[in-house]
Design a protein around this motif. Structure first.
Motif, PDB file in Angstrom:
ATOM      1  N   SER A  91      31.058  40.911  33.178  1.00 45.68           N
ATOM      2  CA  SER A  91      31.361  39.773  34.036  1.00 45.68           C
ATOM      3  C   SER A  91      31.568  40.268  35.458  1.00 45.68           C
ATOM      4  O   SER A  91      32.363  41.193  35.678  1.00 45.68           O
ATOM      5  N   PRO A  92      30.900  39.657  36.448  1.00 48.12           N
ATOM      6  CA  PRO A  92      31.127  40.059  37.836  1.00 48.12           C
ATOM      7  C   PRO A  92      32.553  39.759  38.296  1.00 48.12           C
ATOM      8  O   PRO A  92      32.988  40.244  39.341  1.00 48.12           O
ATOM      9  N   PHE A  93      33.287  38.977  37.502  1.00 48.70           N
ATOM     10  CA  PHE A  93      34.671  38.626  37.813  1.00 48.70           C
ATOM     11  C   PHE A  93      35.659  39.465  36.999  1.00 48.70           C
ATOM     12  O   PHE A  93      36.849  39.145  36.965  1.00 48.70           O
ATOM     13  N   GLY A  94      35.154  40.525  36.358  1.00 47.11           N
ATOM     14  CA  GLY A  94      36.013  41.316  35.494  1.00 47.11           C
ATOM     15  C   GLY A  94      36.536  40.435  34.367  1.00 47.11           C
ATOM     16  O   GLY A  94      35.888  39.467  33.982  1.00 47.11           O
ATOM     17  N   HIS A  95      37.698  40.776  33.843  1.00 44.59           N
ATOM     18  CA  HIS A  95      38.247  39.970  32.753  1.00 44.59           C
ATOM     19  C   HIS A  95      39.308  38.985  33.233  1.00 44.59           C
ATOM     20  O   HIS A  95      39.809  38.191  32.450  1.00 44.59           O
ATOM     21  N   SER A  96      39.627  39.028  34.559  1.00 37.48           N
ATOM     22  CA  SER A  96      40.718  38.149  34.976  1.00 37.48           C
ATOM     23  C   SER A  96      40.706  37.740  36.453  1.00 37.48           C
ATOM     24  O   SER A  96      41.693  37.198  36.937  1.00 37.48           O
ATOM     25  N   GLY A 124      29.090  41.020  48.910  1.00 35.34           N
ATOM     26  CA  GLY A 124      29.062  42.278  49.647  1.00 35.34           C
ATOM     27  C   GLY A 124      30.202  43.165  49.203  1.00 35.34           C
ATOM     28  O   GLY A 124      30.341  43.467  48.023  1.00 35.34           O
ATOM     29  N   ASN A 125      31.069  43.560  50.149  1.00 32.77           N
ATOM     30  CA  ASN A 125      32.210  44.422  49.831  1.00 32.77           C
ATOM     31  C   ASN A 125      33.425  43.645  49.373  1.00 32.77           C
ATOM     32  O   ASN A 125      34.453  44.238  49.053  1.00 32.77           O
ATOM     33  N   SER A 126      33.354  42.308  49.378  1.00 35.01           N
ATOM     34  CA  SER A 126      34.477  41.475  48.934  1.00 35.01           C
ATOM     35  C   SER A 126      34.532  41.439  47.412  1.00 35.01           C
ATOM     36  O   SER A 126      33.530  41.651  46.735  1.00 35.01           O
ATOM     37  N   THR A 127      35.692  41.135  46.886  1.00 38.34           N
ATOM     38  CA  THR A 127      35.883  41.028  45.449  1.00 38.34           C
ATOM     39  C   THR A 127      35.638  39.583  45.019  1.00 38.34           C
ATOM     40  O   THR A 127      36.303  38.677  45.513  1.00 38.34           O
ATOM     41  N   PRO A 128      34.709  39.357  44.111  1.00 37.33           N
ATOM     42  CA  PRO A 128      34.454  37.974  43.676  1.00 37.33           C
ATOM     43  C   PRO A 128      35.565  37.437  42.784  1.00 37.33           C
ATOM     44  O   PRO A 128      36.109  38.153  41.946  1.00 37.33           O
ATOM     45  N   VAL A 129      35.900  36.163  43.001  1.00 34.12           N
ATOM     46  CA  VAL A 129      36.895  35.463  42.200  1.00 34.12           C
ATOM     47  C   VAL A 129      36.288  34.126  41.800  1.00 34.12           C
ATOM     48  O   VAL A 129      35.760  33.405  42.647  1.00 34.12           O
ATOM     49  N   LEU A 130      36.340  33.803  40.527  1.00 33.85           N
ATOM     50  CA  LEU A 130      35.864  32.509  40.050  1.00 33.85           C
ATOM     51  C   LEU A 130      37.015  31.517  40.162  1.00 33.85           C
ATOM     52  O   LEU A 130      38.067  31.707  39.559  1.00 33.85           O
ATOM     53  N   ALA A 131      36.822  30.474  40.957  1.00 31.40           N
ATOM     54  CA  ALA A 131      37.819  29.413  41.088  1.00 31.40           C
ATOM     55  C   ALA A 131      37.209  28.141  40.525  1.00 31.40           C
ATOM     56  O   ALA A 131      36.043  27.842  40.765  1.00 31.40           O
ATOM     57  N   ALA A 132      38.001  27.387  39.763  1.00 35.39           N
ATOM     58  CA  ALA A 132      37.483  26.155  39.163  1.00 35.39           C
ATOM     59  C   ALA A 132      38.621  25.196  38.866  1.00 35.39           C
ATOM     60  O   ALA A 132      39.787  25.592  38.782  1.00 35.39           O
ATOM     61  N   TYR A 133      38.251  23.931  38.706  1.00 34.19           N
ATOM     62  CA  TYR A 133      39.207  22.870  38.355  1.00 34.19           C
ATOM     63  C   TYR A 133      38.642  22.095  37.172  1.00 34.19           C
ATOM     64  O   TYR A 133      37.642  21.402  37.348  1.00 34.19           O
ATOM     65  N   PRO A 134      39.209  22.196  36.019  1.00 33.43           N
ATOM     66  CA  PRO A 134      40.210  23.165  35.581  1.00 33.43           C
ATOM     67  C   PRO A 134      39.526  24.472  35.212  1.00 33.43           C
ATOM     68  O   PRO A 134      38.423  24.477  34.663  1.00 33.43           O
ATOM     69  N   LEU A 135      40.177  25.552  35.486  1.00 29.11           N
ATOM     70  CA  LEU A 135      39.611  26.875  35.267  1.00 29.11           C
ATOM     71  C   LEU A 135      39.314  27.161  33.801  1.00 29.11           C
ATOM     72  O   LEU A 135      38.267  27.719  33.478  1.00 29.11           O
ATOM     73  N   ALA A 136      40.210  26.787  32.915  1.00 28.02           N
ATOM     74  CA  ALA A 136      40.086  27.179  31.508  1.00 28.02           C
ATOM     75  C   ALA A 136      38.733  26.798  30.926  1.00 28.02           C
ATOM     76  O   ALA A 136      38.119  27.577  30.198  1.00 28.02           O
ATOM     77  N   TYR A 193      32.534  33.337  31.394  1.00 23.80           N
ATOM     78  CA  TYR A 193      32.854  34.685  30.935  1.00 23.80           C
ATOM     79  C   TYR A 193      32.047  35.029  29.682  1.00 23.80           C
ATOM     80  O   TYR A 193      31.447  36.103  29.594  1.00 23.80           O
ATOM     81  N   TRP A 194      32.020  34.109  28.723  1.00 21.74           N
ATOM     82  CA  TRP A 194      31.289  34.375  27.485  1.00 21.74           C
ATOM     83  C   TRP A 194      29.810  34.596  27.766  1.00 21.74           C
ATOM     84  O   TRP A 194      29.214  35.555  27.246  1.00 21.74           O
ATOM     85  N   TYR A 195      29.195  33.764  28.573  1.00 22.11           N
ATOM     86  CA  TYR A 195      27.767  33.911  28.871  1.00 22.11           C
ATOM     87  C   TYR A 195      27.491  35.205  29.631  1.00 22.11           C
ATOM     88  O   TYR A 195      26.508  35.900  29.342  1.00 22.11           O
ATOM     89  N   PHE A 196      28.330  35.561  30.593  1.00 25.16           N
ATOM     90  CA  PHE A 196      28.117  36.834  31.292  1.00 25.16           C
ATOM     91  C   PHE A 196      28.231  38.007  30.322  1.00 25.16           C
ATOM     92  O   PHE A 196      27.385  38.904  30.328  1.00 25.16           O
ATOM     93  N   MET A 197      29.258  38.008  29.491  1.00 28.56           N
ATOM     94  CA  MET A 197      29.437  39.113  28.555  1.00 28.56           C
ATOM     95  C   MET A 197      28.306  39.177  27.531  1.00 28.56           C
ATOM     96  O   MET A 197      27.774  40.250  27.248  1.00 28.56           O
TER      97      MET A 197
END
Length: 167
Positions: free
Chosen positions: A105-110, A76-88, A95-99
């Protein structure tokens, strides 16, 4: 990437994290391979069959567009953040698949959060000690680790919720 899963862990409201049941808002896709290159041992970990993915997997462009729409809807109006373990590892692929297949990317670049680093910072331990084996059991999800992408996403969402509750 042969599959991916996402689960909503919660929302930030001001400075407070509000967890939500990570089983409520989920997304899962199995993808048609984009090349002939693959590592059979790595594929075996997922429990997926390459020939089945070739026949029945979603086209990556459709899956990434659907995922981006799902993210917009659940955030909705919230900002999406991708969280993962391990993130890298997860960030690299997502990111590559979205781009590549959706153009953005719905998560921007960072807009991402490494759960491993979050634990290291909150526990006051070196990053090398921020392993699930060394974490207190009460922080970990009680779910079995199946290597199914959606199960893993829900498991990681629960770990994030537990870490966010630490003071």
């Amino acid at each position: 990437m042969v599959s991916f899963g996402m689960a909503v862990a919660g929302r930030m409201t001001g400075k407070a994290f509000e967890p939500v049941d990570p089983q409520i808002h989920t997304f899962y896709a199995e993808l048609k391979p984009i090349s002939g290159d693959h590592v059979p041992e790595a594929l075996a970990v997922s429990g997926l069959d390459r020939e089945t993915l070739i026949r029945e997997g979603a086209e990556p462009s459709a899956a990434m567009k659907d995922a981006a729409v799902w993210i917009r809807e659940v955030c909705g109006n919230s900002t999406p953040v991708l969280a993962a373990y391990p993130l890298a590892y997860d960030w690299m692929w997502m990111y590559w698949y979205f781009m590549r297949f959706d153009g953005a990317s719905p998560f921007g670049h960072s807009r991402c959060l490494d759960i491993k680093t979050l634990y290291a910072a909150k526990a006051g331990v070196p990053i090398g000690w921020a392993t699930k084996r060394q974490m207190p059991r009460h922080l970990l999800s009680s779910r079995p680790h199946t290597h199914n992408a959606l199960d893993d996403a829900i498991e990681q969402a629960e770990l994030l919720q537990n870490l966010m509750a630490l003071t």
